[in-house]
Design a protein around this motif. Sequence first.
Motif, PDB file in Angstrom:
ATOM      1  N   ALA A 181      39.450  38.685  35.404  1.00 64.59           N
ATOM      2  CA  ALA A 181      40.787  38.403  35.923  1.00 64.59           C
ATOM      3  C   ALA A 181      41.480  39.684  36.396  1.00 64.59           C
ATOM      4  O   ALA A 181      42.086  39.719  37.473  1.00 64.59           O
ATOM      5  CB  ALA A 181      41.622  37.708  34.852  1.00 64.59           C
ATOM      6  N   LEU A 258      41.077  34.482  42.343  1.00 66.67           N
ATOM      7  CA  LEU A 258      41.974  34.976  41.295  1.00 66.67           C
ATOM      8  C   LEU A 258      42.589  33.820  40.527  1.00 66.67           C
ATOM      9  O   LEU A 258      42.663  33.851  39.293  1.00 66.67           O
ATOM     10  CB  LEU A 258      43.069  35.845  41.917  1.00 66.67           C
ATOM     11  CG  LEU A 258      44.158  36.350  40.954  1.00 66.67           C
ATOM     12  CD1 LEU A 258      43.556  37.191  39.838  1.00 66.67           C
ATOM     13  CD2 LEU A 258      45.219  37.134  41.720  1.00 66.67           C
ATOM     14  N   SER A 261      40.091  32.381  38.105  1.00 67.77           N
ATOM     15  CA  SER A 261      39.852  33.263  36.955  1.00 67.77           C
ATOM     16  C   SER A 261      41.007  33.193  35.966  1.00 67.77           C
ATOM     17  O   SER A 261      40.795  33.219  34.747  1.00 67.77           O
ATOM     18  CB  SER A 261      39.631  34.705  37.432  1.00 67.77           C
ATOM     19  OG  SER A 261      40.834  35.288  37.889  1.00 67.77           O
ATOM     20  N   LEU A 262      42.237  33.094  36.460  1.00 72.01           N
ATOM     21  CA  LEU A 262      43.397  33.014  35.568  1.00 72.01           C
ATOM     22  C   LEU A 262      43.422  31.684  34.813  1.00 72.01           C
ATOM     23  O   LEU A 262      43.764  31.632  33.616  1.00 72.01           O
ATOM     24  CB  LEU A 262      44.694  33.195  36.363  1.00 72.01           C
ATOM     25  CG  LEU A 262      44.928  34.587  36.961  1.00 72.01           C
ATOM     26  CD1 LEU A 262      46.187  34.596  37.815  1.00 72.01           C
ATOM     27  CD2 LEU A 262      45.015  35.639  35.858  1.00 72.01           C
TER      28      LEU A 262
END
Length: 354
Positions: A181, A258, A261-262
Amino acid sequence: MQESIESRLKWLLRLTLLGTLLTVLVILVGAWTRLVDAGLGCPDWPGCYGRLVVPDSEYAALRHPDAPLDASKAWVEMAHRYIATLLGMLVIGALVLGWPLRKKSQYPWRISLVLMAAIVVQGAFGAFTVTLKLWPQVVTLHLLGGLSVLMLFLWLHLRLRGVAQHKALGSKRLNVWWGMAAGLLIVQLALGGWVTSNYAGIACQGIPTCNGQWWPGMDIHEGFHLTQTVGPNYLHGQLHAEARTAIHFVHRVGAVLLGLSLIILLYQYRRHPIIRRSLGWVVGVFFLQVALGALNVLMWLPLWLALIHTAGAVLLSIAMLLAWWQWRQENECAFNRSFDACYPTQKVPAGRGI
């Protein structure tokens, strides 16, 4: 003696908090300088046409006849420099105040030194931004440097707060989920800088497609050609349309990666109330940032909205660092809902690292 140490720590806490807030202001004023095309409002550095204040047009014409004075843009650029100079003075102040405490157990002296080095490098990038005429590589690194200074100031403040409260520093390091992340966030911030430094903010029209296509015509090689010629004036960019489209499109792809991943990171800590709450803020800010990015495209990049989008990137970075701080301080009682229960006051052991 103890009273003197506590007094210094209190002043350092105030100073680093002020430094954190002032760094945010420097980044936003820098973004505004770029958005209103004032990056070359002063053709030299550190002065403006050789002076510390913006001169009149006659003097400017004598000093730089090839760069006519636009007073409004020059003042925007000089305001940015003045605030950045004040920030540098705060960093020096933190070093001076912290010098007597540098050997105290847990005192983050090395972070203070790294912050000083970062502000010096950032000043150099500020000079190169002007002398290399907004070369995109330098502009992007200047933005990342500003965010680095912000993260260092905030981290220093958090560390000092722990020292003042006699709390042990968490010893956890990045695991694969945090590393993924954090890495994608850094890449996405760099891509955002590359978009703005190459003026590719509206190279893709439409959401979610780009110029009416899911896979538009792009020149990725030229868009990410990092050995561009140094010397031309890069104000308003030098790349052709398909190269700018490639930069914008890759930035969108980076946002998707992103975001995934978060969400995965949030899922990993769904049973940890404190960490879950912190990561919930990160994910919330991320989706706000996505919405701002979409609005910028749909509304043809109005200046005020582009500035808010930059502020969103700053807020996302801060939220991510705070979430990581919370996770790093986590101990066996992480399932409790009380922050105080998870972080009891205790004596700080000697010899812990940065």
